[in-house]
Design an enzyme around this catalytic site. Structure first.
Site, PDB file in Angstrom:
ATOM      1  N   ASP A   1       0.820  -1.198   0.000  1.00 15.39           N
ATOM      2  CA  ASP A   1       0.000   0.000   0.000  1.00 15.39           C
ATOM      3  C   ASP A   1       0.862   1.259   0.000  1.00 15.39           C
ATOM      4  OD1 ASP A   1      -1.923   1.903   0.358  1.00 15.39           O
ATOM      5  OD2 ASP A   1      -2.568   1.220   2.329  1.00 15.39           O
TER       6      ASP A   1
ATOM      7  N   ASP B   1      -1.413   5.542  -6.856  1.00 12.74           N
ATOM      8  CA  ASP B   1      -1.690   4.729  -5.679  1.00 12.74           C
ATOM      9  C   ASP B   1      -1.841   3.260  -6.030  1.00 12.74           C
ATOM     10  OD1 ASP B   1      -2.377   4.076  -3.026  1.00 12.74           O
ATOM     11  OD2 ASP B   1      -4.495   4.308  -3.448  1.00 12.74           O
TER      12      ASP B   1
END
Length: 498
Positions: free
Chosen positions: A176, A374
């Protein structure tokens, strides 16, 4: 005369080659077998459990996977994807707000009302309770570990397996770039632990575990909350999910021979919500507690990954600087930092090329709010004006294929039944400094309905009004080597790396 004709022939050939080179990214020919191998992370079957509706949390009917009309099931799954991304956004904004306003630790008997805490796990005696970062060698090493889709663990994220503790115990974690704190579930689970793939980590069985004291600088980086002299952390998600527990130090084994002693992570004792079957999360953000930041002294302030093109294959996560694995030359663009989101990675997208056609959209449409890069967001979210122009041009190039019904916000779908191969317009993101990110063929379409495997949908959606910036998600990153050179403030893109 013959030599002149030869010269003319060479010149014509050079012109033709130049034209071919210029046009090589206009269209992509890809077999259906290749495309279908990349689709499983959007299939319906892994999501068979009911999710209770709470706040903005989606309710997924328990009928998924049972004998009911398939479109309802897979339509719910698409809505879950969209809901996941919106909740993900809420998490990013909240985490960044916390990290930018972290204060000195303040003792508190109950820092998180409603989240019960037991005593901090008791570490076994050891000679050195905390290992400070070592000085970097003359030429920093690097470590590479495989990554893969998390389909088998009921997650939409990509995952890696690493070891915690001494002796090391293996755990599979989501990767992440929008998070800083890495965490795993820990005994005694004084609040709640969800069902995960591996046994829950037991700190008392590790000889290198220790809780982070309140006075440690890393406690302030985690929010500065304390309970009984021990630093505690809490991360809340947009759908109500959360993880909370003891901020701890432990040896993190990236491979059997390369480890980070004294790695700060969240030892989660209360973990509520939907995380699939993963054992936790590894944060790769820009904050002080992320894996990439903590590893910088040993492995250099650079990391890279390649999210696999296919669910049946592996990619990789590399911590440290290495020679790019991609065959083509890597293109770099500036890594933009926004003061309101200091842990996140932004790029300055200014235009999109589709099939050699530049969208007639002013650069300010993209730059006004910025674009986040992301790994934890599934889809790519664009301003409505840009999305509409991109979608319409895509439709213009796909008239030879049979349209299929939309799946919620996935409004541009086609039925490729009977086609052995299809032609797609190449899509490229262009940035303000002239660099280009060429998308892989598997990054343009997604396949939302497992009962109609030849139905592919355009893998972009319009940005909701509540979303404060654009996002380039992980579907568009598949098959590309993405290099985060934090020290040099740049992000690189290399084609066809995995």
């Amino acid at each position: 005369m013959a030599s002149q004709r030869s010269l003319v022939s060479v010149l014509v050939l050079c012109l033709l080659c130049g034209a071919c080179a210029a046009a090589k990214r206009r269209y992509l020919s890809v077999s259906m077998d290749q495309l279908l191998r990349s689709k499983a992370h959007l299939d319906c079957p892994p999501w068979k459990k009911s999710v209770t509706s709470s706040g903005n949390k989606l309710t997924i009917p328990a009928v998924c996977g049972l004998p009911v009309p398939p479109p309802k099931c897979c339509g719910a799954f698409v809505r879950h994807v969209l809901n996941h991304d919106m909740n993900r956004l809420s998490t990013l904004v909240q985490r960044s707000s916390v990290s930018s306003s972290a204060a000195a630790p303040a003792p508190s008997a109950d820092p998180f009302p409603g989240i019960p805490f037991g005593p901090a796990p008791s570490p076994r005696p050891r000679g050195i309770p905390f290992y400070p970062p070592v000085a970097p060698p003359a030429e920093a090493p690097a470590v590479t570990i495989p990554d893969s889709t998390g389909t088998s663990l009921d997650t939409l994220e990509f995952v890696v397996t690493v070891g915690f503790g001494t002796p090391a115990q293996n755990y599979t974690l989501s990767i992440d770039t929008g998070s800083d704190v890495s965490w795993i579930q820990c005994l005694p689970c004084s609040g709640h632990c969800y069902k995960q793939h591996d046994p829950v980590f037991d700190p008392t069985k590790s000889t290198t575990y220790s809780a982070v004291p309140c006075a440690h600088p890393q406690c302030a980086a985690a929010g500065g909350k304390c309970s009984n002299g021990t630093c505690v952390y809490k991360v809340e998600y947009g759908d109500g999910s959360s993880t909370a527990g003891v901020l701890s130090h432990e040896t993190l084994s990236l491979t059997s021979t390369q480890a980070l002693p004294g790695f700060a992570f969240g030892c989660g004792q209360t973990n509520l919500g939907e995380f699939g079957g993963v054992d936790g999360l590894v944060g790769l953000g820009r904050g002080a507690l992320s894996l990439s930041s903590q590893a910088a002294a040993t492995f250099d302030a650079t990391f890279s990954y390649c999210l696999p093109s296919y669910d049946t294959s592996h990619g990789y996560l590399t911590i440290g600087s290495t020679t790019p694995a991609s065959n083509d030359k890597v293109q770099y663009t500036a890594m933009i930092q926004k003061k309101d989101y200091p842990s996140l990675y932004f790029v300055e997208l200014v235009s999109i090329d589709i099939g050699g056609f530049i969208l007639p959209v002013p650069p300010t449409v993209f730059t006004k709010d910025g674009t986040l890069f992301d790994s934890g967001t599934i889809l790519t979210y664009l301003p409505l004006e840009a999305y509409t122009s991109l979608r319409d041009r895509f439709k213009f190039t796909m008239t030879q294929y049979k349209p299929a019904p939309a799946y919620d916000s996935l409004d541009t779908c086609y039925d490729f039944t009977g086609h052995n191969a299809i032609f797609l317009p190449a899509v490229s993101f262009k940035f303000s400094d002239g660099s280009v990110f060429d998308l892989s063929p598997v990054a343009i379409l997604i396949y939302p309905d497992d009962t109609a495997p030849a139905t592919g949908c355009f893998a972009f959606v319009p940005r909701p009004s509540t979303m404060p910036f654009n996002i380039i998600g992980n579907t568009q990153q598949r098959g590309t080597e993405v290099i985060y050179d934090v020290g040099a403030e740049k992000i690189g893109f290399g084609q066809f790396a995995c």
